[in-house]
Design a protein around this motif. Structure first.
Motif, PDB file in Angstrom:
ATOM      1  N   PRO A 190      -2.621 -12.319   6.388  1.00 38.30           N
ATOM      2  CA  PRO A 190      -1.696 -12.263   7.522  1.00 38.30           C
ATOM      3  C   PRO A 190      -0.793 -11.031   7.408  1.00 38.30           C
ATOM      4  O   PRO A 190      -0.463 -10.581   6.312  1.00 38.30           O
ATOM      5  CB  PRO A 190      -0.891 -13.559   7.380  1.00 38.30           C
ATOM      6  N   ALA A 191      -0.362 -10.513   8.529  1.00 43.00           N
ATOM      7  CA  ALA A 191       0.411  -9.274   8.562  1.00 43.00           C
ATOM      8  C   ALA A 191       1.683  -9.361   7.728  1.00 43.00           C
ATOM      9  O   ALA A 191       2.111  -8.366   7.129  1.00 43.00           O
ATOM     10  CB  ALA A 191       0.757  -8.919  10.008  1.00 43.00           C
ATOM     11  N   GLU A 192       2.298 -10.530   7.683  1.00 42.81           N
ATOM     12  CA  GLU A 192       3.558 -10.649   6.955  1.00 42.81           C
ATOM     13  C   GLU A 192       3.379 -10.528   5.442  1.00 42.81           C
ATOM     14  O   GLU A 192       4.357 -10.401   4.695  1.00 42.81           O
ATOM     15  CB  GLU A 192       4.251 -11.981   7.279  1.00 42.81           C
ATOM     16  N   ARG A 193       2.136 -10.547   4.976  1.00 43.58           N
ATOM     17  CA  ARG A 193       1.868 -10.424   3.542  1.00 43.58           C
ATOM     18  C   ARG A 193       1.506  -8.996   3.122  1.00 43.58           C
ATOM     19  O   ARG A 193       1.114  -8.766   1.969  1.00 43.58           O
ATOM     20  CB  ARG A 193       0.754 -11.387   3.127  1.00 43.58           C
ATOM     21  N   ILE A 194       1.626  -8.032   4.034  1.00 46.60           N
ATOM     22  CA  ILE A 194       1.260  -6.643   3.747  1.00 46.60           C
ATOM     23  C   ILE A 194       2.447  -5.740   4.046  1.00 46.60           C
ATOM     24  O   ILE A 194       3.057  -5.826   5.116  1.00 46.60           O
ATOM     25  CB  ILE A 194       0.045  -6.214   4.583  1.00 46.60           C
ATOM     26  N   ARG A 195       2.793  -4.868   3.105  1.00 40.58           N
ATOM     27  CA  ARG A 195       3.835  -3.870   3.305  1.00 40.58           C
ATOM     28  C   ARG A 195       3.241  -2.487   3.050  1.00 40.58           C
ATOM     29  O   ARG A 195       2.461  -2.301   2.115  1.00 40.58           O
ATOM     30  CB  ARG A 195       5.020  -4.078   2.354  1.00 40.58           C
ATOM     31  N   ALA A 196       3.637  -1.511   3.864  1.00 40.08           N
ATOM     32  CA  ALA A 196       3.178  -0.134   3.716  1.00 40.08           C
ATOM     33  C   ALA A 196       4.333   0.748   3.290  1.00 40.08           C
ATOM     34  O   ALA A 196       5.413   0.691   3.885  1.00 40.08           O
ATOM     35  CB  ALA A 196       2.578   0.380   5.021  1.00 40.08           C
ATOM     36  N   VAL A 197       4.106   1.562   2.265  1.00 39.96           N
ATOM     37  CA  VAL A 197       5.088   2.539   1.806  1.00 39.96           C
ATOM     38  C   VAL A 197       4.547   3.933   2.124  1.00 39.96           C
ATOM     39  O   VAL A 197       3.437   4.279   1.727  1.00 39.96           O
ATOM     40  CB  VAL A 197       5.342   2.412   0.288  1.00 39.96           C
ATOM     41  N   GLU A 198       5.322   4.714   2.874  1.00 37.53           N
ATOM     42  CA  GLU A 198       4.986   6.123   3.103  1.00 37.53           C
ATOM     43  C   GLU A 198       5.744   6.934   2.063  1.00 37.53           C
ATOM     44  O   GLU A 198       6.960   7.078   2.138  1.00 37.53           O
ATOM     45  CB  GLU A 198       5.377   6.544   4.517  1.00 37.53           C
ATOM     46  N   THR A 199       5.026   7.471   1.096  1.00 41.04           N
ATOM     47  CA  THR A 199       5.673   8.099  -0.048  1.00 41.04           C
ATOM     48  C   THR A 199       6.295   9.451   0.302  1.00 41.04           C
ATOM     49  O   THR A 199       7.312   9.836  -0.265  1.00 41.04           O
ATOM     50  CB  THR A 199       4.683   8.293  -1.197  1.00 41.04           C
TER      51      THR A 199
ATOM     52  N   THR B 298       0.847  -1.196   0.000  1.00 44.08           N
ATOM     53  CA  THR B 298       0.000   0.000   0.000  1.00 44.08           C
ATOM     54  C   THR B 298       0.882   1.245   0.000  1.00 44.08           C
ATOM     55  O   THR B 298       2.007   1.228   0.495  1.00 44.08           O
ATOM     56  CB  THR B 298      -0.927   0.052   1.218  1.00 44.08           C
ATOM     57  N   ASN B 299       0.346   2.331  -0.558  1.00 42.32           N
ATOM     58  CA  ASN B 299       1.040   3.615  -0.592  1.00 42.32           C
ATOM     59  C   ASN B 299       0.175   4.689   0.051  1.00 42.32           C
ATOM     60  O   ASN B 299      -0.996   4.860  -0.315  1.00 42.32           O
ATOM     61  CB  ASN B 299       1.321   4.039  -2.037  1.00 42.32           C
ATOM     62  N   ASP B 300       0.728   5.410   1.026  1.00 40.60           N
ATOM     63  CA  ASP B 300       0.106   6.604   1.600  1.00 40.60           C
ATOM     64  C   ASP B 300       1.180   7.673   1.701  1.00 40.60           C
ATOM     65  O   ASP B 300       2.372   7.361   1.762  1.00 40.60           O
ATOM     66  CB  ASP B 300      -0.454   6.333   3.004  1.00 40.60           C
ATOM     67  N   ILE B 301       0.768   8.936   1.751  1.00 38.21           N
ATOM     68  CA  ILE B 301       1.758  10.009   1.798  1.00 38.21           C
ATOM     69  C   ILE B 301       2.514  10.007   3.124  1.00 38.21           C
ATOM     70  O   ILE B 301       3.734   9.920   3.173  1.00 38.21           O
ATOM     71  CB  ILE B 301       1.103  11.386   1.563  1.00 38.21           C
ATOM     72  N   TYR B 302       1.769  10.114   4.227  1.00 37.88           N
ATOM     73  CA  TYR B 302       2.416  10.295   5.533  1.00 37.88           C
ATOM     74  C   TYR B 302       2.036   9.234   6.563  1.00 37.88           C
ATOM     75  O   TYR B 302       2.484   9.304   7.702  1.00 37.88           O
ATOM     76  CB  TYR B 302       2.060  11.665   6.121  1.00 37.88           C
ATOM     77  N   THR B 303       1.183   8.287   6.209  1.00 36.52           N
ATOM     78  CA  THR B 303       0.699   7.313   7.175  1.00 36.52           C
ATOM     79  C   THR B 303       0.780   5.911   6.595  1.00 36.52           C
ATOM     80  O   THR B 303       1.131   5.716   5.432  1.00 36.52           O
ATOM     81  CB  THR B 303      -0.776   7.591   7.558  1.00 36.52           C
TER      82      THR B 303
END
Length: 225
Positions: free
Chosen positions: A83-92, A64-69
């Protein structure tokens, strides 16, 4: 339908240039699907529905991509779609489409981490932060892209065009259950989408009525080797 938690501001600057990256090479790897669209169009709710539907028999992961969160990733985690290990968050930290088209390094790193930690995958969904009709994914990041608009924006949205509407491999016109409430004519949207997109497919969707996002799910399954 689960609400999407997308707080990025919409952007009105023009599409600055073409794709600066070479297309992904053909190889035996996960199919990468980019999912973009304006703020509030229902991207995260669609990603959640696809994760539930596809993970029964496919190996799925999400960036997932969000600006600040990390709000979109947090939404997916709270709803237990993977499962949590299958999700990555990118703060752009920048305009959302910059990270999916211009400087894709953070997303490539997240995908590489998923593949190294999880082993072989079938599908990786890359969700953009909310952006406007100019948002497109680099072909150096994804194999195919889905663009999501919703009827609450009015039935003029497909007619306005923009690279997201005209060039996405699949256009999803979402929240069709709201059409009577906002005075949107789905027939007009279908006509204008066809005029803008030619032979590229468009599907209409209501996650209230179809929680498995069946037409989008089937489109993705048709692409998986």
């Amino acid at each position: 339908m689960q609400a999407e938690h997308d707080h990025e501001a919409d952007h009105d600057h023009p599409h600055p240039h073409g794709d600066p990256h070479h297309p992904l090479p053909d190889s035996e790897r996960a199919l990468r699907i980019g999912i973009g669209g304006p703020v509030g169009s229902g991207k995260t709710a669609l990603v959640a529905a696809l994760c539930r539907a596809l993970s029964d028999d496919l190996r799925v992961a999400v960036v997932t991509n969000d600006i600040y969160t990390t709000e979109d990733a947090d939404f997916l985690l709270r709803n237990g779609v993977l499962p949590a290990e299958r999700i990555r968050a990118v703060e752009t930290g920048c305009c959302p489409h910059t990270a999916i088209r211009d400087d894709i390094s953070a997303n490539l790193d997240a995908i590489e981490e998923l593949e190294e930690s999880l082993g072989p995958l079938d599908v990786i969904l890359v969700e953009s932060g909310g952006d406007n009709l100019t948002a497109t994914f680099s072909r150096g990041l994804v194999d195919r892209q889905i663009f999501v608009v919703d009827v609450a924006g009015g039935d003029k949205v497909p007619r306005k065009g923009g690279p997201g509407v005209t060039s996405a491999d699949l256009l999803v016109i979402n929240k069709t259950d709201l059409a009577p409430l906002v005075g949107a004519d789905l027939g007009v949207m279908e006509r204008d989408a066809a005029a803008r997109r030619g032979d590229l497919p468009t599907v209409f969707l209501s996650l209230v009525e179809d929680r498995a996002a069946k037409p989008v799910q089937e489109w993705i399954r048709g692409l998986v080797p």
